[in-house]
Design an enzyme around this catalytic site. Structure first.
Site, PDB file in Angstrom:
ATOM      1  N   HIS A   1       0.932  -1.071  -0.019  1.00  0.00           N
ATOM      2  CA  HIS A   1       0.145   0.274   0.467  1.00  0.00           C
ATOM      3  C   HIS A   1       1.017   1.686  -0.276  1.00  0.00           C
ATOM      4  CE1 HIS A   1      -3.768   2.307   0.828  1.00  0.00           C
ATOM      5  NE2 HIS A   1      -2.790   3.071   1.585  1.00  0.00           N
ATOM      6  N   GLU A   2       2.058   1.338   0.771  1.00  0.00           N
ATOM      7  CA  GLU A   2       2.545   2.538   1.180  1.00  0.00           C
ATOM      8  C   GLU A   2       3.714   2.494   0.005  1.00  0.00           C
ATOM      9  OE1 GLU A   2       2.326   4.615   2.964  1.00  0.00           O
ATOM     10  OE2 GLU A   2       0.866   3.368   4.265  1.00  0.00           O
TER      11      GLU A   2
ATOM     12  N   HIS B   1       2.014   4.554  -2.812  1.00  0.00           N
ATOM     13  CA  HIS B   1       2.544   6.164  -2.730  1.00  0.00           C
ATOM     14  C   HIS B   1       3.339   6.245  -2.936  1.00  0.00           C
ATOM     15  CE1 HIS B   1      -1.703   7.182  -0.048  1.00  0.00           C
ATOM     16  NE2 HIS B   1      -1.167   6.115   0.822  1.00  0.00           N
TER      17      HIS B   1
ATOM     18  N   GLU C   1      -4.481   8.315  -2.842  1.00  0.00           N
ATOM     19  CA  GLU C   1      -4.339   7.136  -2.333  1.00  0.00           C
ATOM     20  C   GLU C   1      -4.979   6.224  -3.096  1.00  0.00           C
ATOM     21  OE1 GLU C   1      -5.042   5.862   0.681  1.00  0.00           O
ATOM     22  OE2 GLU C   1      -4.362   7.723   1.422  1.00  0.00           O
TER      23      GLU C   1
END
Length: 512
Positions: A280-281, A284, A310
């Protein structure tokens, strides 16, 4: 659908008005201060000793005040007026940069410097108290500090509301998602809130007839989990020459595009949560590393709001990494890392594990079906906190009531309830809706990318992510803030932000 968006020019053009050139220099200085602030925040969350918190709060407050003082100098407004009067001599990117400069100036000049400093002190202090309160399940100890943060944030919202002719909530939201408003969010969330409960029930019923999920047994050494995460990050395109992976209480991505700092957390009895958090990170971080290099010291070179940010994390974690094609690529590496064998390590079982839907207490661990309900709850609560309809001391009861309504479960304690997120202690009211706006955007973007890239499925299975990353670079990352969110989405996917692609994705994945 390929973007027709303007690509960044190769250099910042010196043949510009004196006013615009002076503004560029000022905002480059502000960018450097912002980068230093980001590094101090990362240090606070990762390696700073507890005894350094008071000094760190002073440092952050000082930098915040310095930035504010620079922005609110009388000559900045005059330079903006002069540059805008001569905007015909600027190119497309410079004009977009000027628009972003004006918006940042508006936000800064709307708030008194003393309030900026007080808010920075309060949030730094509250963040540190939150870490102890969360660990000790002691919400009462946080109430005075969080009440002060909310109070100061209310004053900031009121000041910006008066300056921008927006509602207080919309005035805060504009800082995270420029141009968005509750009037845009409310119907989208109402659509989801009407759709998800019945859909969730149908998914849970379908899961009952599926083979039971077998959870791989640990322990899974933290060092091996980190090594595996770094291997997959590298495969996806993360450049470790310009970034690193560390540990924090709450996973986040910070730093600057040339030095991206992302964090995760590990559980030695479950590698799956950490791995998905890391991925997930990584989404980003890839966005940050892909921002237009020549404009990184300028507002136009920053990410276009948190909804798109996001969307990039959820595209990697939810759309890509939980799909069968990515798992076919990753599974041999996962099994090799942990010496996995047997039924628990078969792809079909791990697919069921990663796509298991179950109402839970923790937002960051939630599946993509229930996740929007977590966000809708927080959205309603932060609006109530900001308006004064909800007191901080009453937050645990309101949280529990909302969880029962939204997900049919009641948190057993505040640590897995209203203490789980760092956002409100850090003063980030107006941020939460961007998570689900991002999920909607991720579904649109991923569908468009798959349509545009030939043999997409086979390339992902082979671990070839270059074309996907290249598509995201061209259509999202390299555009920075040169266009609005809706314009970027329209160009990349054919439509502005809508809930339709997200709902279709959920149906295709969970009720095929």
């Amino acid at each position: 659908m390929a973007s027709n968006g303007v690509r960044p020019s190769k250099t910042l053009m010196p043949e510009t008005s004196t006013a615009y050139s002076r503004l560029e220099k000022t905002f480059a200085r502000l960018s450097a201060i912002s980068g230093a602030t980001a590094m101090l925040h990362w240090d606070s969350a990762t390696i700073m000793p507890a005894g350094g918190s008071k000094a760190r709060a002073e440092q952050l407050a000082a930098l915040s005040l310095i930035s504010h003082d620079i922005l609110v100098q009388k000559n900045i407004g005059e330079l903006l007026d002069e540059a805008e009067a001569g905007s015909h001599s600027l190119d497309v990117w410079q004009n977009a940069n000027l628009t972003e400069m004006r918006n940042r100036w508006r936000h800064a000049t709307a708030v008194d410097p003393d309030l900026v400093e007080a808010h920075s002190h309060a949030t730094s202090h509250c963040e540190m108290l939150w870490r102890d309160a969360r660990r000790n399940n002691d919400f009462a100890s946080l109430v005075p500090s969080l009440t002060e943060v909310v109070r100061l944030t209310q004053h900031i919202a009121e000041a910006k509301s008066a300056a921008f002719s927006l509602s207080p909530y919309d005035a805060l939201l504009d800082e995270y998602e420029p141009g968005c408003s509750a009037s845009v969010i409310d119907p989208l969330f109402a659509d989801l809130e009407g759709f998800l409960p019945d859909f969730l029930g149908a998914v849970l019923e379908r899961q009952k007839s599926a083979p039971a999920v077998i959870k791989p047994e640990g322990p899974f050494a933290e060092s091996i989990q980190k090594q595996l995460g770094q291997e997959l990050m590298t495969a996806l395109g993360f450049d470790f020459n310009h970034g690193r992976l560390d540990i924090s209480h709450h996973p986040f991505t910070g730093g600057i595009p040339d030095d991206v700092r992302l964090t995760t957390r590990y559980e030695e009895d479950d590698f799956t949560q950490s791995l998905m958090g890391t991925l997930h990170e990584t989404g980003h971080a890839l966005y940050e590393q892909g921002l237009p290099e020549k404009w990184r010291s300028q507002p136009v070179g920053t990410a276009r709001g948190m909804a798109l940010h996001e969307s990039q994390s959820l595209l990697i974690e939810m759309q890509l990494s939980r799909g069968p094609d990515f798992l076919a690529f990753a599974l041999p590496r996962i099994k090799a890392a942990f010496n996995g064998s047997g039924a628990a390590w078969e792809q079909e079982n791990l697919e069921r594990l990663y796509l298991a839907v179950e109402p839970g207490f923790i937002r960051v661990d939630a599946d993509e079906v229930t996740y929007p309900l977590h966000v809708i709850l927080r959205y309603s609560l932060e609006k109530a906190l900001l308006s004064g309809d909800l007191e901080v001391a009453d937050l645990p009861a309101a949280w529990s009531s909302g969880m029962r309504k939204m997900l049919g479960i009641t948190p057993p304690n505040d640590r897995v309830g209203c203490l789980q997120d760092i956002h409100w202690p850090s003063g980030a009211l107006g941020y939460f809706p961007t998570y689900t706006l991002g999920a909607m955007a991720a579904a649109q973007i991923y569908r468009a990318a798959k349509s545009d890239i030939p043999d997409f499925s086979s390339k992902i299975r082979a671990g070839s992510f270059n074309e996907l990353l290249g598509w995201l670079r061209r259509n999202i990352h390299e555009l920075g803030s040169s266009q609005s969110t809706d314009s970027i989405l329209q160009s990349a996917t054919g439509v502005a932000l809508t809930v339709d692609a997200f709902k279709a994705h959920l149906k295709e994945r969970y009720l095929p």
